[in-house]
Write a protein that holds these residues in place. Structure first.
Motif, PDB file in Angstrom:
ATOM      1  N   ALA A  61      51.572  38.583  45.276  1.00 58.85           N
ATOM      2  CA  ALA A  61      50.670  37.500  45.665  1.00 58.85           C
ATOM      3  C   ALA A  61      49.862  37.872  46.901  1.00 58.85           C
ATOM      4  CB  ALA A  61      51.467  36.220  45.915  1.00 58.85           C
ATOM      5  N   VAL A  62      50.507  38.516  47.870  1.00 59.18           N
ATOM      6  CA  VAL A  62      49.784  38.965  49.066  1.00 59.18           C
ATOM      7  C   VAL A  62      48.660  39.919  48.673  1.00 59.18           C
ATOM      8  CG1 VAL A  62      49.975  40.339  51.185  1.00 59.18           C
ATOM      9  CG2 VAL A  62      51.690  38.598  50.667  1.00 59.18           C
ATOM     10  N   SER A  63      48.944  40.832  47.751  1.00 61.81           N
ATOM     11  CA  SER A  63      47.940  41.791  47.300  1.00 61.81           C
ATOM     12  C   SER A  63      46.780  41.082  46.601  1.00 61.81           C
ATOM     13  CB  SER A  63      48.582  42.812  46.362  1.00 61.81           C
ATOM     14  OG  SER A  63      47.641  43.767  45.936  1.00 61.81           O
ATOM     15  N   ARG A  64      47.085  40.125  45.725  1.00 61.27           N
ATOM     16  CA  ARG A  64      46.023  39.411  44.997  1.00 61.27           C
ATOM     17  C   ARG A  64      45.172  38.576  45.939  1.00 61.27           C
ATOM     18  NH1 ARG A  64      50.403  38.863  41.501  1.00 61.27           N
ATOM     19  NH2 ARG A  64      50.856  36.759  42.219  1.00 61.27           N
ATOM     20  N   VAL A  65      45.816  37.896  46.886  1.00 61.81           N
ATOM     21  CA  VAL A  65      45.070  37.059  47.827  1.00 61.81           C
ATOM     22  C   VAL A  65      44.204  37.927  48.729  1.00 61.81           C
ATOM     23  CG1 VAL A  65      45.301  35.480  49.783  1.00 61.81           C
ATOM     24  CG2 VAL A  65      46.735  35.169  47.771  1.00 61.81           C
ATOM     25  N   THR A  66      44.718  39.079  49.137  1.00 60.15           N
ATOM     26  CA  THR A  66      43.925  39.986  49.964  1.00 60.15           C
ATOM     27  C   THR A  66      42.679  40.449  49.221  1.00 60.15           C
ATOM     28  OG1 THR A  66      45.859  40.759  51.201  1.00 60.15           O
ATOM     29  CG2 THR A  66      43.943  42.210  51.146  1.00 60.15           C
ATOM     30  N   ARG A  67      42.823  40.785  47.950  1.00 60.69           N
ATOM     31  CA  ARG A  67      41.660  41.210  47.157  1.00 60.69           C
ATOM     32  C   ARG A  67      40.638  40.081  47.069  1.00 60.69           C
ATOM     33  NH1 ARG A  67      42.972  43.522  41.355  1.00 60.69           N
ATOM     34  NH2 ARG A  67      43.860  41.416  41.191  1.00 60.69           N
ATOM     35  N   PHE A  68      41.109  38.851  46.849  1.00 61.92           N
ATOM     36  CA  PHE A  68      40.196  37.713  46.799  1.00 61.92           C
ATOM     37  C   PHE A  68      39.477  37.541  48.135  1.00 61.92           C
ATOM     38  CE2 PHE A  68      39.642  33.246  47.997  1.00 61.92           C
ATOM     39  CZ  PHE A  68      38.706  32.846  47.066  1.00 61.92           C
ATOM     40  N   GLN A  69      40.223  37.632  49.245  1.00 59.27           N
ATOM     41  CA  GLN A  69      39.621  37.469  50.563  1.00 59.27           C
ATOM     42  C   GLN A  69      38.612  38.581  50.861  1.00 59.27           C
ATOM     43  OE1 GLN A  69      39.616  35.446  53.283  1.00 59.27           O
ATOM     44  NE2 GLN A  69      40.790  33.785  52.344  1.00 59.27           N
ATOM     45  N   THR A  70      38.899  39.789  50.400  1.00 54.55           N
ATOM     46  CA  THR A  70      37.961  40.887  50.596  1.00 54.55           C
ATOM     47  C   THR A  70      36.639  40.591  49.893  1.00 54.55           C
ATOM     48  OG1 THR A  70      39.759  42.502  50.771  1.00 54.55           O
ATOM     49  CG2 THR A  70      37.574  43.353  50.225  1.00 54.55           C
ATOM     50  N   ALA A  71      36.728  40.137  48.648  1.00 54.72           N
ATOM     51  CA  ALA A  71      35.518  39.790  47.910  1.00 54.72           C
ATOM     52  C   ALA A  71      34.775  38.634  48.579  1.00 54.72           C
ATOM     53  CB  ALA A  71      35.873  39.436  46.466  1.00 54.72           C
ATOM     54  N   LEU A  72      35.524  37.660  49.073  1.00 50.75           N
ATOM     55  CA  LEU A  72      34.919  36.501  49.726  1.00 50.75           C
ATOM     56  C   LEU A  72      34.158  36.920  50.981  1.00 50.75           C
ATOM     57  CD1 LEU A  72      34.788  33.381  49.541  1.00 50.75           C
ATOM     58  CD2 LEU A  72      36.815  33.319  51.002  1.00 50.75           C
ATOM     59  N   THR A  73      34.759  37.802  51.769  1.00 47.23           N
ATOM     60  CA  THR A  73      34.090  38.289  52.973  1.00 47.23           C
ATOM     61  C   THR A  73      32.801  39.026  52.620  1.00 47.23           C
ATOM     62  OG1 THR A  73      36.185  38.488  54.163  1.00 47.23           O
ATOM     63  CG2 THR A  73      34.332  39.767  54.998  1.00 47.23           C
ATOM     64  N   LEU A  74      32.841  39.817  51.556  1.00 45.23           N
ATOM     65  CA  LEU A  74      31.648  40.540  51.124  1.00 45.23           C
ATOM     66  C   LEU A  74      30.550  39.583  50.644  1.00 45.23           C
ATOM     67  CD1 LEU A  74      33.421  43.469  49.265  1.00 45.23           C
ATOM     68  CD2 LEU A  74      32.196  43.597  51.439  1.00 45.23           C
ATOM     69  N   LEU A  75      30.949  38.490  49.989  1.00 41.41           N
ATOM     70  CA  LEU A  75      29.966  37.468  49.624  1.00 41.41           C
ATOM     71  C   LEU A  75      29.326  36.887  50.877  1.00 41.41           C
ATOM     72  CD1 LEU A  75      31.779  35.441  46.798  1.00 41.41           C
ATOM     73  CD2 LEU A  75      29.960  37.128  46.518  1.00 41.41           C
ATOM     74  N   GLY A  76      30.151  36.642  51.898  1.00 44.41           N
ATOM     75  CA  GLY A  76      29.624  36.123  53.146  1.00 44.41           C
ATOM     76  C   GLY A  76      28.681  37.088  53.838  1.00 44.41           C
ATOM     77  N   ASP A  77      28.878  38.390  53.589  1.00 45.16           N
ATOM     78  CA  ASP A  77      27.991  39.410  54.161  1.00 45.16           C
ATOM     79  C   ASP A  77      26.696  39.557  53.374  1.00 45.16           C
ATOM     80  OD1 ASP A  77      29.816  39.949  56.141  1.00 45.16           O
ATOM     81  OD2 ASP A  77      30.696  41.673  55.116  1.00 45.16           O
ATOM     82  N   GLY A  78      26.576  38.822  52.245  1.00 47.86           N
ATOM     83  CA  GLY A  78      25.336  38.843  51.490  1.00 47.86           C
ATOM     84  C   GLY A  78      25.353  39.636  50.201  1.00 47.86           C
ATOM     85  N   LEU A  79      26.506  40.223  49.835  1.00 51.37           N
ATOM     86  CA  LEU A  79      26.552  40.977  48.577  1.00 51.37           C
ATOM     87  C   LEU A  79      26.518  40.044  47.378  1.00 51.37           C
ATOM     88  CD1 LEU A  79      27.409  43.369  50.440  1.00 51.37           C
ATOM     89  CD2 LEU A  79      28.947  44.061  48.587  1.00 51.37           C
ATOM     90  N   ARG A  80      25.908  40.520  46.293  1.00 51.28           N
ATOM     91  CA  ARG A  80      25.940  39.773  45.045  1.00 51.28           C
ATOM     92  C   ARG A  80      27.372  39.779  44.502  1.00 51.28           C
ATOM     93  NH1 ARG A  80      21.806  43.289  43.839  1.00 51.28           N
ATOM     94  NH2 ARG A  80      23.013  44.140  42.094  1.00 51.28           N
TER      95      ARG A  80
END
Length: 263
Positions: free
Chosen positions: A201-220
């Motif tokens: 679960a920690v691994s899955r949540v980390t992957r989600f948070q990584t993608a979320l941060t990248l969305l916040g940085d402006g990535l599609r």
């Protein structure tokens, strides 16, 4: 990697505002970082608490009040989730144990008033932070308050090391356990006892948070999904809907923050 603890429950006319703060080096391994925040208008708004592998101390200036939000694998809107301005403190499992004297698992899937956790040891920190003249001064107050709490306890080195590794680039849990010289079962038991989430679960949540941060940085969404380690954008979309109750496009529209003045 910066973590996004929560987002407004309803879309607003403008972006939320935020400013990051770096903790004192003596808090390394305990505190992930500070984050000053404000809604678009500064007025309190209801929030959706997002999946997070860590614990967040939310010190809101609306009141003021302070609460712990524990690790969780799925978003929630339950509990006290309404605030407008304040500061958040990201805490590792070691940080929760050393600074506040309890395992992070005691806070998993919960949002708890810090007076209920600390009792007479709680202080009016949120009020002092609200009165400070700048974000720089607020982060210095946080440093002083947390440094004064050093030394109350610590989790096992094994779980702390594994948690840190799982919060980085993706690694299979079985391979990580082997590298640490323990069975996967032993690692899972340790995580349930000290973190409150399984290693997977920690691994899955980390992957989600990584993608979320990248969305916040402006990535599609497609680029964020690939960079975060998802097989493809549909995989990210299914994960976002299951974990956060939102699509990547909806998340992208919410996490476009502007900097706060006075840092």
């Amino acid at each position: 990697m910066p973590l996004i603890h929560s987002v407004p429950l309803r879309p607003s006319a403008g972006a939320c505002r935020a400013t990051p703060g770096r903790p004192d080096p003596r808090l390394r391994g305990l505190v992930l970082g500070y984050g000053g925040f404000s809604s678009h208008t500064g007025a309190p708004v209801a929030h959706r608490l997002l999946p997070l592998p860590s614990t967040t101390l939310v010190l809101a200036f609306d009141g003021p009040f302070a609460l712990f939000s524990g690790p969780r694998a799925r978003a929630t809107v339950d509990g006290p989730t309404t605030w407008g301005r304040g500061v958040s403190v990201g805490l590792t499992p070691a940080g929760v144990s050393v600074l506040f004297g309890l395992p992070m698992s005691a806070l998993a899937d919960q949002t708890v008033d810090w007076h209920d956790v600390l009792g007479p040891r709680a202080d009016p920190l949120a009020a002092r932070l609200a009165e400070a003249p700048s974000w720089r001064a607020r982060f210095a107050l946080l440093d002083a308050a947390l440094l004064a709490r050093l030394g109350e306890g610590a989790p096992s080195t094994l779980v702390a090391a594994a948690w840190q590794r799982l919060c980085g680039p993706p690694v299979p849990v079985g391979l990580l356990a082997s590298r640490l010289g323990v069975s996967r079962r032993a690692l899972e038991v340790g995580f349930r006892r000290e973190v409150g989430l399984s290693p997977g679960a920690v691994s899955r949540v980390t992957r989600f948070q990584t993608a979320l941060t990248l969305l916040g940085d402006g990535l599609r969404p497609s680029l964020a999904a690939a960079a975060a380690g998802y097989a493809d954008q549909p995989h990210f979309s299914r994960s976002a809907r299951a974990m956060a109750g939102l699509t990547p496009a909806q998340l992208c529209a919410i996490v476009q923050y502007r900097p706060l003045p006075g840092a």
